[in-house]
Design an enzyme around this catalytic site. Structure first.
Site, short mmCIF file in Angstrom:
data_model
loop_
_atom_site.label_atom_id
_atom_site.label_comp_id
_atom_site.label_asym_id
_atom_site.label_seq_id
_atom_site.Cartn_x
_atom_site.Cartn_y
_atom_site.Cartn_z
N GLN A 165 -10.75 66.95 78.33
CA GLN A 165 -10.01 68.22 77.37
C GLN A 165 -10.94 69.31 77.17
OE1 GLN A 165 -7.01 66.97 76.76
NE2 GLN A 165 -6.99 68.04 75.85
N ASP B 40 -5.99 65.14 86.27
CA ASP B 40 -5.49 66.87 85.96
C ASP B 40 -5.14 68.21 86.71
OD1 ASP B 40 -5.15 66.78 82.75
OD2 ASP B 40 -7.45 67.09 82.72
N LYS C 87 -2.34 60.71 74.82
CA LYS C 87 -2.74 59.98 76.36
C LYS C 87 -3.47 58.25 75.85
CE LYS C 87 -4.08 64.30 77.98
NZ LYS C 87 -4.77 65.79 77.97
N1 GUN Z 1 -5.22 71.47 76.82
C1 GUN Z 1 -4.57 71.33 77.17
N2 GUN Z 1 -3.65 70.09 78.19
C2 GUN Z 1 -4.41 69.93 78.58
C3 GUN Z 1 -4.55 69.58 79.84
O1 GUN Z 1 -3.06 68.88 80.46
N3 GUN Z 1 -5.64 68.85 80.09
C4 GUN Z 1 -7.04 69.04 79.99
N4 GUN Z 1 -7.94 68.18 80.12
N5 GUN Z 1 -7.03 69.62 78.82
C5 GUN Z 1 -6.15 70.40 78.32
#
Ligand code: GUN
Length: 292
Positions: A96, A119, A52
């Protein structure tokens, strides 16, 4: 059979986002800003977060990462969320997942200001999505919609079978593809661990979305000739290669691909699109923020 090249679509969308960022800087505005909170050292999470950060850099979005120790209390995490909710220079942020067992994911997600929830996990955003109102769409399903749209894959009237009912992929994509929209207007069947006749249902799909998190579990006999197959799985398989592993999806690619009209590869399909959706949501959050 045509490959749906997520990497290529990602490059196109990154170019569009970078052009928007450059235009903002040229006008003397600040760049959009995405923050991420990582609690603990889960290797998959670390690799997502690094990806990211890299992607933000490529498109001119500022990124800040809060790396917290595994032992961080829920109270401390909620304080940081409150701080980010109020920080006018942060357009959107994510926490996350997975979180350590002593922290409630539900309470954490509910604490995020829905206008910064890039998200799309907050109940308010999920509710708006269900009602077809503008909202932040969850990243992976949003990425799947982008792939279908950019490859001009007709969805209207098609039978879409979704394998897996997770909160972040299966359930939202089943709703998004059944909405009165484009892509959308599908007749959707959502299959899960208690589904009877899974093979027959799966083999009746015009569009099959494999998101059950089981490596190589979709076999050729579960796929109709000419189907569009979207593979959401990402699994590390340990091997003797110099890297020590290779990545496979939920679909047995070699036997399924020859039957498909379109298929997403793993890696290089849906996975790359997840971070792109997050960047698109961050740009949208910035634009909304600027209007206030
Ligand atoms: N863990 C796995 N995929 C994601 C996601 O798209 N966002 C977040 N915050 N955690 C994740």
């Amino acid at each position: 059979m045509k490959l749906i090249d997520g990497k290529q679509v990602a490059v196109e969308i990154k170019k569009e986002l970078a052009a928007k960022s450059v235009a903002l800087i040229d006008k003397g505005e600040r760049a959009p800003h995405l923050a991420a909170i990582l609690v603990g050292e889960d290797p998959a999470s670390l690799s997502y977060i690094n990806g990211k950060e890299r992607a933000c850099r490529e498109v001119g979005i500022t990124s800040t990462i809060y790396r917290l120790e595994e032992s961080t209390s829920e109270k401390k995490l909620l304080e940081i969320i409150d701080f980010l909710n109020k920080d006018e220079e942060v357009d959107g942020f994510i926490v996350q997942i997975p979180l350590p067992a002593h922290i409630s994911v539900d309470r954490v997600i509910a604490a995020i200001d829905p206008s910064k929830d890039v998200d799309g996990f907050h109940p308010v955003n999920l509710g708006k999505m269900m009602l077809g109102k503008p909202s932040f769409l969850p990243a992976t399903p949003y990425g799947i919609l982008q792939l279908l749209e950019r490859y001009k894959i007709e969805t209207e009237g098609k039978h879409c079978v979704v394998l897996g009912r997770s909160n972040i992929v299966g359930t939202p994509i089943s709703i998004m593809l059944s909405r009165k929209s484009s892509p959308g207007n599908c007749t959707v069947t959502l299959c899960h661990t208690k589904t009877v006749n899974l093979k027959e249902i799966s083999a009746s799909a015009d569009i099959l979305i494999a998101a059950m998190g089981q490596p190589g579990s979709v076999t050729a006999d579960m796929v109709k000739d000419g189907a569009v197959v979207v593979d959401v799985g990402i699994h590390r398989i340990v091997d003797d290669s110099p890297k020590g592993y290779h990545i496979i999806g939920d679909v047995k690619f070699d036997e399924v691909a020859p039957k498909c009209s379109y298929i997403t590869p793993v890696p290089g399909g849906v996975g790359v699109m997840t971070v792109i959706s997050l960047l698109m949501n961050t740009m949208k959050a910035y634009e909304e923020n600027a209007k206030r």
